[in-house]
Design a protein around this motif. Structure first.
Motif, PDB file in Angstrom:
ATOM      1  N   VAL A  21      33.905  -3.880  -2.537  1.00 31.35           N
ATOM      2  CA  VAL A  21      34.744  -4.847  -2.135  1.00 31.35           C
ATOM      3  C   VAL A  21      33.826  -5.871  -1.192  1.00 31.35           C
ATOM      4  O   VAL A  21      34.180  -7.041  -1.262  1.00 31.35           O
ATOM      5  N   ASP A  22      32.859  -5.241  -0.441  1.00 28.25           N
ATOM      6  CA  ASP A  22      31.960  -6.056   0.165  1.00 28.25           C
ATOM      7  C   ASP A  22      31.399  -7.286  -0.549  1.00 28.25           C
ATOM      8  O   ASP A  22      31.370  -8.469  -0.232  1.00 28.25           O
ATOM      9  N   TYR A  23      30.852  -7.027  -1.810  1.00 31.39           N
ATOM     10  CA  TYR A  23      30.300  -8.037  -2.785  1.00 31.39           C
ATOM     11  C   TYR A  23      31.223  -9.114  -2.828  1.00 31.39           C
ATOM     12  O   TYR A  23      31.099 -10.265  -2.754  1.00 31.39           O
ATOM     13  N   CYS A  24      32.473  -8.848  -3.212  1.00 29.13           N
ATOM     14  CA  CYS A  24      33.667  -9.753  -3.510  1.00 29.13           C
ATOM     15  C   CYS A  24      34.012 -10.459  -2.405  1.00 29.13           C
ATOM     16  O   CYS A  24      34.132 -11.851  -2.450  1.00 29.13           O
ATOM     17  N   LEU A  25      34.134  -9.869  -1.332  1.00 30.66           N
ATOM     18  CA  LEU A  25      34.347 -10.625   0.003  1.00 30.66           C
ATOM     19  C   LEU A  25      33.434 -11.679   0.457  1.00 30.66           C
ATOM     20  O   LEU A  25      33.798 -12.603   0.876  1.00 30.66           O
ATOM     21  N   HIS A  26      32.341 -11.512   0.279  1.00 27.24           N
ATOM     22  CA  HIS A  26      30.995 -12.393   0.558  1.00 27.24           C
ATOM     23  C   HIS A  26      31.249 -13.513  -0.281  1.00 27.24           C
ATOM     24  O   HIS A  26      31.286 -14.676  -0.153  1.00 27.24           O
ATOM     25  N   VAL A  27      31.671 -13.484  -1.649  1.00 27.25           N
ATOM     26  CA  VAL A  27      31.679 -14.256  -2.219  1.00 27.25           C
ATOM     27  C   VAL A  27      32.945 -15.275  -2.115  1.00 27.25           C
ATOM     28  O   VAL A  27      32.873 -16.345  -2.182  1.00 27.25           O
ATOM     29  N   LEU A  28      33.952 -14.548  -2.020  1.00 25.54           N
ATOM     30  CA  LEU A  28      35.301 -15.350  -1.555  1.00 25.54           C
ATOM     31  C   LEU A  28      34.968 -16.114  -0.106  1.00 25.54           C
ATOM     32  O   LEU A  28      35.568 -17.190  -0.194  1.00 25.54           O
ATOM     33  N   THR A  29      34.568 -15.634   0.839  1.00 27.35           N
ATOM     34  CA  THR A  29      34.445 -16.432   1.990  1.00 27.35           C
ATOM     35  C   THR A  29      33.660 -17.592   1.905  1.00 27.35           C
ATOM     36  O   THR A  29      33.771 -18.586   2.550  1.00 27.35           O
TER      37      THR A  29
ATOM     38  N   LYS B 263      21.649 -14.640  -4.347  1.00 23.09           N
ATOM     39  CA  LYS B 263      20.511 -14.376  -3.948  1.00 23.09           C
ATOM     40  C   LYS B 263      20.603 -13.301  -2.800  1.00 23.09           C
ATOM     41  O   LYS B 263      19.871 -12.395  -3.051  1.00 23.09           O
ATOM     42  N   THR B 264      21.239 -13.501  -2.000  1.00 22.91           N
ATOM     43  CA  THR B 264      21.621 -12.493  -0.765  1.00 22.91           C
ATOM     44  C   THR B 264      22.079 -11.247  -1.206  1.00 22.91           C
ATOM     45  O   THR B 264      21.911  -9.997  -0.863  1.00 22.91           O
ATOM     46  N   LEU B 265      23.188 -11.364  -2.299  1.00 21.51           N
ATOM     47  CA  LEU B 265      23.766 -10.091  -2.687  1.00 21.51           C
ATOM     48  C   LEU B 265      22.755  -9.359  -3.520  1.00 21.51           C
ATOM     49  O   LEU B 265      22.920  -8.205  -3.682  1.00 21.51           O
ATOM     50  N   CYS B 266      21.717 -10.094  -4.281  1.00 21.14           N
ATOM     51  CA  CYS B 266      20.978  -9.366  -5.097  1.00 21.14           C
ATOM     52  C   CYS B 266      19.800  -8.632  -4.104  1.00 21.14           C
ATOM     53  O   CYS B 266      19.370  -7.427  -4.345  1.00 21.14           O
TER      54      CYS B 266
ATOM     55  N   SER C  43      30.777 -10.094  -9.524  1.00 17.49           N
ATOM     56  CA  SER C  43      30.705 -10.900  -8.381  1.00 17.49           C
ATOM     57  C   SER C  43      29.748 -12.372  -8.731  1.00 17.49           C
ATOM     58  O   SER C  43      30.386 -13.482  -8.326  1.00 17.49           O
ATOM     59  N   LEU C  44      28.939 -12.146  -9.438  1.00 17.66           N
ATOM     60  CA  LEU C  44      28.190 -13.317  -9.746  1.00 17.66           C
ATOM     61  C   LEU C  44      28.890 -14.099 -10.722  1.00 17.66           C
ATOM     62  O   LEU C  44      29.024 -15.290 -10.800  1.00 17.66           O
TER      63      LEU C  44
ATOM     64  N   ILE D 167      21.031  -7.985   6.596  1.00 16.65           N
ATOM     65  CA  ILE D 167      20.340  -9.203   5.685  1.00 16.65           C
ATOM     66  C   ILE D 167      21.417 -10.226   5.618  1.00 16.65           C
ATOM     67  O   ILE D 167      20.817 -11.427   5.913  1.00 16.65           O
ATOM     68  N   PHE D 168      22.834  -9.891   5.681  1.00 15.42           N
ATOM     69  CA  PHE D 168      23.551 -11.077   5.684  1.00 15.42           C
ATOM     70  C   PHE D 168      23.573 -11.839   7.024  1.00 15.42           C
ATOM     71  O   PHE D 168      23.677 -13.262   7.187  1.00 15.42           O
ATOM     72  N   TYR D 169      23.574 -11.188   8.191  1.00 11.96           N
ATOM     73  CA  TYR D 169      23.468 -11.779   9.497  1.00 11.96           C
ATOM     74  C   TYR D 169      22.084 -12.756   9.605  1.00 11.96           C
ATOM     75  O   TYR D 169      22.023 -13.549  10.176  1.00 11.96           O
TER      76      TYR D 169
END
Length: 738
Positions: free
Chosen positions: A312-320, A332-335, A374-375, A677-679
């Motif tokens: 769910v985390d991966y999908c949420l980052h794409v959606l937001t 790239k960040t997800l990778c 997610s990609l 990483i995301f922050y």
């Protein structure tokens, strides 16, 4: 974009087809937590023999009846169990007849200790003979007298059937003498050896039937106490709990995540994308799991619920990132986040715990599938000109000050924890018994039956030899030395039922000598036709099993391609004394499964600590390569402080922590690195704050559920992860450059 969509559809279709193929081949699901523990350092013949002995006893039950109406309750349940087609062990005359017919074919080959002593003088034997004839109504005497009037066979069978003085036969019932209530015992085998239980569904069905019979009997006879025990009941109870938790925790976690997403995005469309991502991840992970392992553990699937929170985390980052004011691609960040998480989970595969190997495969392949999904979702969303959503973008004006206010308080709390840990360091409970998820009622019944059968202090010695004759002679020699060294010792062994040929020769020569000395003069007067065989007639294992089956030898003997193994049961002396006595004996091993597994877990836990440091070191090196030293040091502070504090707080809650608390640290490291990483890359932007907050909330929903588990391993894992996640969420923003 159509090409990528087509590839995703093909991949999901191929995964479903492969999964259906694997399921049709049959899925062996286990529920016993002990079966997942690493192998001990015992010799191979001991491990192999113990596994076979465990399988033989897997379907056996013991049911005890005590109280005013115990006989009526026993008869009622016995009738129902026999109608079910299950096998029961009864002290009937047919078994005595079978033993008599077999052993009387080998007169003189077997002698009881009591009979051997009475052969010493004519007077002693005559007294014994007259005493036994006075009990001609005794079924053993009456069944054997015609073929062996010397009473040697009668004495031998009587000694064998009364090996355990704690059980007596009265009115055709097995009575336990170790209790003042003298309960009746019923020994049941749920299936025959040819129809052994092959899956947990059968175990659950059998256990439910037993519980139903017990409840119905107690309703009819409320003054009776009925206790049931057996490996099958442990398996069924653990499996039922795990299946229920997997279903309930997974459903509640998914439902809560859906509600959270709908609230955040004011739309049900993102729910579809999340469901697609989670479903694909679960299908790929399960397919890889079934392909990689011959059997899977039901607890693996419960741990697999954590896959929901991660994907769910991966999908949420794409959606937001799409619905935010400032749109950024996060592929790239997800990778990078995927690589660091895979490093943590891949370490699970190299542990000796089979559950964790399976979790590593399940979650790792699921994460890879979630990443590529997610990609694809990112390409799809960014290729469309969607209208601005009314997503609840968290304002940095409200959230950032809140985090800044909480961080000092959390750091102070962590400092207190560190100081407290100096006074009282982390304490680990490595006892394998702490992993047992069975109910107190079932454990109490098992202890009660062990006491009734005098099995609570029995030591088992495994003996190996290349031939059955060598095995029996080795057994007899060890037993003789043990009895000489420890006169009060009690020994139960294979050679009690089947003496070695060498011992059979000695027995035959002893009885021949008695005949030549006139010991049987009274016998020849009473039975003029009596005479000993001209030569010894040897008993063999094959003949014994062919005539009497395996019921008497099942717990004492195992054969394999490498030779033969017997199990000698000892009581009446200490474990340390037996261990010292057997120290220099080749292929003779004192077996203590609980102590052995406890030692293995302790060693594994110590090794795991080094793995955790190695994982942290590798991740920090990756962060240092990608970022500057300052960010890496801050990341190290967050990872180490949050993880250690979560472990210590878990200890404050439970008194000590187990290996599964420590294993949760691996997951915490992976989650912490994702947030860091995301922050670091997306800072405290509105979209990133929303994504991380929703990710943390969904993960807390998933792992918080596990903290309510009745299985100690899952509970420990969930509790530590929940505590660690909260700390990581508060501390992670310190790596942001703003």
């Amino acid at each position: 974009m159509k090409k990528h969509t087509g590839l995703l559809i093909v991949q999901m279709f191929a995964t479903v087809m492969m999964l259906l193929f694997l399921v049709r081949q049959g899925v062996d699901v286990k529920a016993d937590i002990l079966s997942t523990l690493p192998a001990s350092d015992y010799p191979e013949f001991v491990i192999d023999a113990e596994q076979k002995l465990f399988q033989r006893s897997a379907n056996q039950l013991i049911i005890s009846f005590s109280g005013e109406d115990k006989v009526k309750a026993y008869q009622r349940m016995l009738s129902d169990i026999q109608q079910k087609g299950w096998q029961v062990s009864l002290p009937n005359k047919e078994k005595i007849s079978q033993l008599s017919n077999f052993y009387t074919q080998h007169v003189g080959s077997v002698l009881s200790n009591d009979f051997r002593e009475h052969l010493s003088t004519i007077k002693s034997y005559q007294q014994y003979f007259n005493q036994q004839l006075a009990q001609i109504s005794n079924p053993i005497v009456s069944q054997t007298f015609a073929n062996d009037p010397s009473l040697a066979t009668s004495s031998f069978i009587h000694e064998r059937l009364n090996q355990y003085s704690s059980i007596s036969v009265k009115d055709n019932y097995f009575i336990a003498l170790n209790s003042t209530k003298q309960p009746i015992l019923l020994f049941v085998e749920v299936e025959t050896a040819e129809k052994a239980l092959v899956n947990i569904d059968q175990a659950i069905a059998a256990a439910e039937h037993v519980n139903q019979l017990v409840n119905e009997t107690l309703l009819q006879y409320p003054k009776v106490t009925i206790k049931t025990s057996g490996i099958l009941l442990h398996t069924a109870e653990n499996a039922a709990n795990a299946k229920w938790e997997m279903s309930v925790f997974g459903s509640l976690s998914l439902l809560a995540t859906v509600i959270l997403v709908v609230w955040a995005f004011h739309s049900v469309i993102p729910v579809f994308w999340i469901m697609l991502t989670v479903s694909n991840a679960f299908l790929v992970g399960l397919c890889a799991l079934l392909w990689s392992f011959a059997s899977i553990h039901v607890i693996t699937l419960v741990f697999g619920v954590t896959l929901i929170g991660l994907t769910v985390d991966y999908c949420l980052h794409v959606l937001t990132s799409k619905y935010g004011v400032h749109k950024h691609r996060v592929g790239k960040t997800l990778c990078f986040a995927l690589i660091t998480t895979l490093i943590c989970y891949s370490l699970f595969y190299f542990t000796p715990l089979m559950i964790l190997k399976q979790v590593a495969v399940f979650v790792s392949f699921g994460l890879i599938a979630a990443y590529f999904t997610s990609l694809w979702l990112e390409r799809l969303l960014f290729s469309q000109d969607l209208k601005q959503s009314s997503v609840r973008l968290l304002s940095t004006k409200t959230l950032k000050p809140l985090l800044l206010k909480l961080q000092p308080a959390i750091l102070v709390a962590i400092s207190i924890v560190i100081v407290a840990s100096i006074v009282k360091p982390l304490q680990f409970d490595d006892n394998v018994a702490s992993l047992n998820a069975s109910s107190d009622e079932l454990l109490d019944a098992e202890r009660y039956h062990f006491e009734l059968l005098n099995q609570q202090s029995v030591h088992r010695v495994f003996i190996h030899a290349t031939s059955i004759e060598a095995l029996l002679q080795k057994e007899e020699a060890i037993a003789a030395h043990l009895r000489t060294t420890y006169p009060l010792i009690n020994i139960n062994k294979l050679s009690d039922w089947l003496p070695s040929k060498a011992q059979q020769n000695i027995n035959f020569q002893r009885i021949e000598k008695a005949q030549q000395g006139g010991v049987f003069s009274l016998l020849t007067q009473a039975v003029p036709t009596f005479q000993l065989p001209e030569q010894v007639s040897y008993l063999t294992v094959n003949a014994f099993i062919q005539k009497l089956g395996k019921q008497y030898l099942n717990h004492l003997y195992v054969d394999d391609i490498n030779g033969h193994v017997s199990v000698m049961e000892l009581s009446g002396t200490s474990k340390s004394a037996v261990s010292t006595f057997l120290a220099d004996k080749k292929d003779v091993v004192l077996f203590d499964k609980q102590s052995s597994l406890t030692d293995v877990i302790q060693h594994f836990r110590q090794t795991l600590s080094y793995w955790l440091f190695a994982a942290i070191a590798v991740i920090l090196i990756l962060l240092l390569i990608r970022y500057e030293l300052k960010t890496t040091l801050k990341a190290a502070l967050v990872i180490v402080a949050a993880t250690y504090s979560a472990l210590y707080l878990s200890q404050l809650r439970d008194g000590a922590i187990s290996i599964f608390n420590l294993l949760s640290a691996m997951l915490l490291i992976g989650l912490a690195v994702d947030y860091l990483i995301f922050y670091r890359e997306r800072q405290l932007s509105q979209a990133n704050l929303l994504a991380v907050s929703l990710s943390a909330a969904s993960s807390l929903l998933v792992f918080g559920m596990l903290a309510f588990s009745q299985t100690p391993a899952i509970y420990s894992f969930g509790l530590t992860v929940t505590l660690g996640l909260f700390l990581i969420y508060i501390l992670a923003p310190i790596v942001a450059k703003e």
